[in-house]
Every structure is written in structure tokens, then in C-alpha cells.
Design an enzyme around this catalytic site. Structure first.
Site, PDB file in Angstrom:
ATOM      1  N   CYS A   1       0.835  -1.205   0.000  1.00 20.23           N
ATOM      2  CA  CYS A   1       0.000   0.000   0.000  1.00 20.23           C
ATOM      3  C   CYS A   1       0.873   1.260   0.000  1.00 20.23           C
ATOM      4  CB  CYS A   1      -0.988  -0.041   1.172  1.00 20.23           C
ATOM      5  SG  CYS A   1      -2.307   1.190   1.027  1.00 20.23           S
TER       6      CYS A   1
ATOM      7  N   HIS B   1      -3.923  -4.956   0.130  1.00 19.77           N
ATOM      8  CA  HIS B   1      -3.451  -5.431   1.428  1.00 19.77           C
ATOM      9  C   HIS B   1      -3.508  -6.958   1.476  1.00 19.77           C
ATOM     10  CE1 HIS B   1      -3.097  -1.584   3.490  1.00 19.77           C
ATOM     11  NE2 HIS B   1      -4.102  -1.196   2.721  1.00 19.77           N
TER      12      HIS B   1
ATOM     13  N   GLU C   1      -2.420  -8.815   3.662  1.00 20.76           N
ATOM     14  CA  GLU C   1      -2.702  -9.243   5.046  1.00 20.76           C
ATOM     15  C   GLU C   1      -4.182  -9.212   5.372  1.00 20.76           C
ATOM     16  OE1 GLU C   1      -1.491  -6.379   4.091  1.00 20.76           O
ATOM     17  OE2 GLU C   1      -2.189  -4.745   5.386  1.00 20.76           O
TER      18      GLU C   1
END
Lengths: 252, 197
Positions: free
Chosen positions: B77, B179, B181
Site C-alpha cells: 500500500c 493489502h 494481510e
């Protein structure tokens, strides 16, 4: 293409989910982390955890819960309930929450939204608004979980909140919440077409057709529901297949 | 294997740590230059504002340190955007690893889309071993107001208002705008691919 989002909401009291669930196969249906992980595995796009605890211990249990969620769940999640300061938000974001939602505290002190968006960025500040239609046909803001009326128009407050830095609006229609007769299409559409940020519709989702309606006619960016998911009346993978067949952009 | 997550004044750092734990990898969050330089893999995460982030890195000499890293580096990001040449966000000179520049999303008249983009979007034209096992047009989770355009280092494309870079790669540097994650199983696969380089 950016998809519409399906968001199960979990109400939390003293670190446990309330309102009950029908997941007999869960080891501990009262554990918000296990239930949240189940929804994530089923294809939920995000989760909202709303803390309704009213005790002094609240801050600690909520931050500990955020940490446990962040450890175990691999999709974004929002935490809300009684958040009223930069320090509250810092702890929750540090513990892995992606967004926080503010409601009554922001209405009483709109500068809070400006302060939070300045420190953490608009993308993680969700303004939750509880709205009710009055006899004059207009929608007004309610506070304290819908118990306290105000004289403020819902759209006016939403616009002000966005100007102050709210990155999303979580709109709950009190007239629809708990009815399962469908989302507030007119009010959601009004906000979604007037605001430059995403609008999450909440309250009234009872059938898969209601979800389709709130995305198509209501222009919602996301739809949130609780009991229809908790009691397995709507199964998320089936709902998403249905919406996809309806021509709605959805993550499958 | 030593995995380091670079600590700086940006958000979502612990989310990356937790995601690595879920795939069985341990990582250390640090801004210590020795620990960063001696790591096998480095993740440069971040949600935040470009100018204050670059100032923070410069004040600590982390800008030059990052530019000279030789091991695999993954920017996420804002981390990916800071690896680009320049960002329109407060007119910020960035680290210049990738030649692409970072611009703000401007809704077009025929595409009145909302900014920031928040949500799940497809990634296309996947062209890197970072995406081994990841199907074309998989969904990933994006939250951003600024984007890197398409360029010679683009290894994945996404579309929002216009096509842009979902991922970049040059030498030992990788960057993803989304993202991983928070991108469910697909994101975990991408993180696994990176730590297995």
C-alpha cells in the site's frame, strides 16, 4: 471491478456475542472470534464488531478483543461502541482493527471526526448514524443506540460528518431494523447519491431479494446484517451466488 | 529465516505481523538499521500519508538504507507508493526504486466512483512468481486514494476509474497496492510466495 460488500455484524457484551446464533457446530458460539472466522471463511467481505458493554472495563475488553480478532481473521474488520477519543482509537488500530466507528460521541462533539481523520486518515473512520422517519416524513438522527431523539436531519449530519473527514457512513434505519421487511431503500439511496463516500446499509435485511434491492435501488456500497446470518436464515455463499446471478458485482 | 517488518509512522504494521503468524512465519517489527540490513526478507507496510512518512524515513536515514537493500523487499500500500519516484500526495519525492509516479484518483464524469476506493477488486495480467497459485482476476482488498500508473515495472493491473498498477516489481523490490494481510486466502498465498523467494 470494485464489488459490493456483505458485512455480518456481531454485537458484543463483556467480550461475548449476544443475540444468540444457530451455529450448533461452533465450539463456542458466544466467542466473537470463532464466529467471525467462520464468516470470513464463508466469504464475508468485512466484519463489524459492535460493543454494547456499558461498564468501566469496556475499553480494556474491546482492545483485547481487537487483538484476538486481528490474530485470527484474515479480512478487514471495524470495531465500534462507545469510542470517544484519539487514545481509544489509537489502541484499537494498534491492535489490528482496520476501521473504527463513532456515533453518539461524534454527534455531541463533531470535532472528534476532524481530529480522528487528521491523525489516522479518513479511510479508517466510519460514522455510524441511527435514523428514524418522523411524522413530517423526514429522517432524523437518534443517539445512544436509538434511545435519544435529536432535531438534526440525517442527510445534513451525514454531509457534515463527511466534510469533517468520515470515510464511510454506516446507516441504520430504526424503522427497518429488526423487521426483516427489507432495508431502507429510499433513505440509503438519498445518502448514497449525495455523498462522495461509501454508504453501508443496515437494518431490515430478511431475504436475499432485500440485499439485491438495497444494492440496485438503494445504491448501497455495502449491506450489513446480523441475525439472518447468525440464525443461518441466509447463508453467505448462497447469498453471494444469488447476487452474482442478479448481475451485482460481488466477490465469489 | 529472518523476516523484518520496517517500523515507521504508518498504520497496519501489526496486521502484517499477524498475517505472517497465520501462515507460520515469524517476523520482527523494527527500525533498527542493523536488524533490517541483516534480514532475509523485508516487508515495508503502511497506511498513512506519503509526505510525513518520507520525512520520518529521511530523519532516521531509513530512505538510503531501503534504497540499498539487496534482499527481497515487499512494499504494501503506502509502502509500495513510497518505493515509486514521486507522489502527488503533498508533492512528495519518494524512494525512486520504481519509475512509476503516484497520482490521486479523480472521479470522471462517466465514472462517478467514490474516493478512497475501499473494498475488494480484481487483479489482472498477473506476471510474476509473486502470484504463483493466484488465479487471474482474483479479488484483493484495497483501501487507497492514490494510485501508481501502469509502467514497465507493472506486474499486475487493477481497474478503478482507470487501469493502474496493482503490483510492481524491479530486481529485488516488489510492491502491492492491495493489502495481502487482509485479502483472505489469496493474500496469504501472496505473502507465502514472497517469503519463499
Amino acid at each position: 471491478m470494485l464489488t459490493k460488500r456483505i458485512i455480518p455484524c456481531l454485537d458484543i457484551k463483556n467480550g461475548r456475542t449476544v443475540k444468540g446464533t444457530n451455529f450448533i457446530d461452533l465450539r463456542d458460539a458466544g466467542d466473537p472470534v470463532e464466529l467471525g472466522a467462520r464468516y470470513a471463511a464463508e466469504g464475508a467481505d468485512e466484519l463489524v464488531f459492535l460493543d454494547i458493554t456499558a461498564t468501566q472495563e469496556k475499553r480494556k475488553t474491546l482492545s483485547e478483543l481487537a487483538l484476538r480478532i486481528a490474530h485470527h481473521i484474515n479480512i478487514p474488520f471495524t470495531v465500534g461502541g462507545g469510542i470517544s477519543s484519539v487514545e481509544d482509537v489509537r489502541v484499537l488500530l494498534d491492535n489490528g482493527a482496520d476501521k473504527i466507528s463513532v456515533n453518539t460521541a461524534a454527534f455531541k462533539n463533531p470535532g472528534l471526526i476532524l481530529e480522528l481523520s487528521g491523525v489516522f486518515g479518513s479511510q479508517c473512520i466510519v460514522l455510524a448514524i441511527d435514523a428514524k422517519r418522523e411524522a413530517d416524513g423526514k429522517y432524523y438522527v437518534y443517539l445512544n443506540g436509538g434511545r435519544v431523539a435529536t432535531e438534526t436531519n440525517c442527510l445534513d449530519w451525514a454531509k457534515q460528518g463527511v466534510e469533517l473527514g468520515a470515510g464511510e457512513i454506516l446507516l441504520t434505519s430504526m424503522d427497518h431494523d429488526g423487521t426483516r421487511n427489507g432495508f431502507a431503500v429510499e433513505l440509503t439511496g438519498l445518502l448514497a447519491e449525495s455523498l462522495p463516500v461509501p454508504v453501508i446499509a443496515s437494518g431490515g435485511g430478511g431475504t436475499m431479494a432485500h440485499f439485491s434491492e438495497i444494492f440496485k435501488a438503494g445504491k448501497a456500497d455495502a449491506a450489513l446484517a446480523a441475525s439472518v446470518f447468525h440464525f443461518k436464515e441466509i447463508h453467505i455463499p448462497v447469498l453471494k451466488e444469488y447476487l452474482n446471478d442478479e448481475g451485482i458485482s460481488i466477490r465469489i | 529465516m529472518k523476516i523484518v517488518i520496517i517500523k515507521y509512522n504508518a498504520g497496519n504494521i501489526r496486521s502484517v505481523l499477524f498475517a505472517l503468524e497465520r501462515i507460520g512465519a515469524e517476523a520482527l517489527v523494527t527500525d533498527d538499521p542493523d536488524l533490517i540490513c541483516n534480514a532475509d526478507k523485508i516487508i515495508f507496510p503502511g497506511v498513512g500519508e506519503a509526505n510525513s512518512a518520507m520525512n520520518y524515513l529521511k530523519e532516521r536515514g531509513l530512505d538510503i538504507l531501503i534504497q540499498n537493500l539487496k534482499q527481497p523487499v515487499l512494499g504494501v500500500c503506502l509502502g509500495m507508493q513510497l518505493l515509486c519516484a514521486h507522489s502527488e500526495e503533498n508533492d512528495t519525492e519518494c524512494l525512486g526504486i520504481f519509475s512509476e509516479t503516484v497520482k490521486k484518483f479523480i472521479p470522471a464524469e462517466d465514472k462517478p466512483l467514490k474516493v478512497p476506493q475501499i473494498g475488494w477488486n480484481n487483479i489482472y495480467n498477473l506476471n510474476s512468481n509473486l502470484f504463483t497459485g493466484v488465479a487471474e482476476s482474483s479479488f484483493c482488498y484495497f483501501v487507497h486514494s492514490y494510485y501508481a500508473g501502469l509502467g514497465e515495472t507493472t506486474i499486475a493491473r487493477a481497474d478503478y476509474i482507470q487501469p493502474y498498477s496493482a503490483a510492481l516489481h524491479k530486481g529485488n523490490f516488489y510492491g502491492v497496492q492491495f493489502h495481502p494481510e487482509k485479502s483472505a486466502g489469496m493474500g496469504e498465498r501472496i505473502l507465502k510466495n514472497f517469503i519463499q523467494f
